[in-house]
Design a protein around this motif. Structure first.
Motif, PDB file in Angstrom:
ATOM      1  N   ARG A  28      -4.425  -2.294 -12.181  1.00  0.00           N
ATOM      2  CA  ARG A  28      -5.261  -1.217 -11.637  1.00  0.00           C
ATOM      3  C   ARG A  28      -6.705  -1.416 -12.021  1.00  0.00           C
ATOM      4  N   TRP A  35      -9.674   3.548  -6.663  1.00  0.00           N
ATOM      5  CA  TRP A  35      -8.333   3.518  -6.066  1.00  0.00           C
ATOM      6  C   TRP A  35      -7.442   4.489  -6.825  1.00  0.00           C
ATOM      7  N   TYR A 243      -4.350   5.106   2.189  1.00  0.00           N
ATOM      8  CA  TYR A 243      -3.613   3.934   1.699  1.00  0.00           C
ATOM      9  C   TYR A 243      -3.811   2.754   2.653  1.00  0.00           C
ATOM     10  N   ALA A 246      -7.045   0.313   2.556  1.00  0.00           N
ATOM     11  CA  ALA A 246      -7.275  -0.677   1.497  1.00  0.00           C
ATOM     12  C   ALA A 246      -7.061  -2.091   2.022  1.00  0.00           C
ATOM     13  N   THR A 250      -5.996  -5.625  -2.369  1.00  0.00           N
ATOM     14  CA  THR A 250      -5.731  -4.434  -3.184  1.00  0.00           C
ATOM     15  C   THR A 250      -4.233  -4.146  -3.227  1.00  0.00           C
TER      16      THR A 250
END
Length: 333
Positions: A28, A35, A243, A246, A250
């Motif tokens: 992450r 994000w 979502y 991205a 990612t």
């Protein structure tokens, strides 16, 4: 399937599991764009499922003298599949709740409550399920680790500019710890110690159990993550369209995080028979010391911390290492 017989090999694999469980969060951190965790979690869960499939067709099938995955799934019974899935379901819910607790009440409060309860209560639950190892040394090691967790909490408090206070966050963390404490025991309930090809009792090999664990985690994500997206504990609500915005990179990084965590789960459960579930769980869950090392050395989280913080961090690492050594020793005490 590949089987672990040697205790010290099992201990080594549990330490590797600890590294995996303490390192997946870094995926992450390397995502450049902001994000949200709720969005990251979809890819994280997919990564767990992908690695579980890889493990059953590699380590779970390489030794023909033992039961392969296809042989195992042919004789598997629903009464053993369900505990593994339930383990994945409650672990996943516990992880989501712990994240919510960290977001609302801060790492210094949420982690010692949720992580501490999950770790110590989990060792107790697994020891009751299969009482192996000297309980005096085992639980003395647990007590030393509690001291390490307290020092971790004090370190984070010193670093924090302000401490968030939220009764709701404490409740999230308490619930998370209880859920996380029981997941490993359910997984162990699904596993057979007999891994011969002739076995027809319906219980699973460790690798097959991880696959059903991953399926349970996926079901849990499908049920609960949309709720966290619609009713976030911090920030604005997010949707699946966010979502989809991205980049592929990612999403791949998020899946890598899930694969790293699942690698730890595979290493832990494949070692549990040789080491005992309580010891395997206790060692594998030493992940906070690994996560702290990443935070200190790589991410420089304590670079500007007040004077005295380094002493607390040193004591934290010392107590963790002593506690883990006592847990290892408890098998032969």
């Amino acid at each position: 399937m590949f089987e672990v017989h040697n205790y010290f090999l099992a201990i080594t694999l549990c330490f590797l599991a600890m590294v995996c469980w303490g390192s997946w969060q870094n995926t992450r951190n390397v995502i450049r764009q902001p994000w949200r965790f709720e969005l990251f979690y979809w890819d994280f869960t997919i990564g767990i499922l992908i690695f579980s499939l890889l493990s059953v067709f590699t380590l779970g099938s390489i030794d023909p003298s033992n039961r392969t995955f296809l042989q195992d799934i042919a004789q598997a019974q629903i009464r053993f599949m369900l505990p593994a899935m339930l383990g994945g379901f409650i672990w996943n819910l516990g992880t989501l709740l712990l994240t919510a607790g960290i977001a609302t009440t801060g790492m210094a409060v949420a982690f010692p409550i949720g992580g501490g309860i999950g770790w110590i209560l989990g060792i107790v639950v697994n020891y009751i399920g299969k009482p192996e190892g000297d309980p005096v040394w085992l639980f003395t090691g647990c007590a030393v680790i509690v001291v390490a967790i307290i020092h971790s909490m004090l370190s984070y408090k010193r670093r924090a500019v302000s401490q968030q206070k939220s009764t709701k966050g404490v409740i999230y963390s308490l619930a998370a710890g209880i859920f996380i404490a029981f997941f490993y025991r359910f997984v162990m309930m699904s596993i057979s110690t007999d891994i011969s090809p002739l076995y027809t009792g319906g219980a699973l090999t460790p690798y097959t159990s991880v696959l059903f664990f991953a399926l349970g985690a996926l079901v849990s994500t499908l049920l609960f993550n949309p709720c966290f997206m619609r009713h976030p504990v911090e920030g604005e609500r997010v949707a699946m369209k966010d979502y989809c915005k991205a980049s592929g990179k990612t999403h791949l990084i998020g899946m890598l995080g899930g694969m790293i965590w699942c690698a730890g789960q595979v290493l832990s459960v494949m070692s549990a028979n040789a080491a005992s579930p309580a010891i395997a769980y206790g060692l594998s869950n030493g992940a906070p010391i690994v996560a702290a090392l990443w935070g200190i050395v790589v991410w420089k989280e304590f670079k500007d911390a007040p004077k005295g913080t380094n002493r607390l961090l040193t004591l934290m690492f010392l107590f963790y290492l002593v506690g883990l050594a006592l847990i290892v020793y408890s098998r032969y005490a």
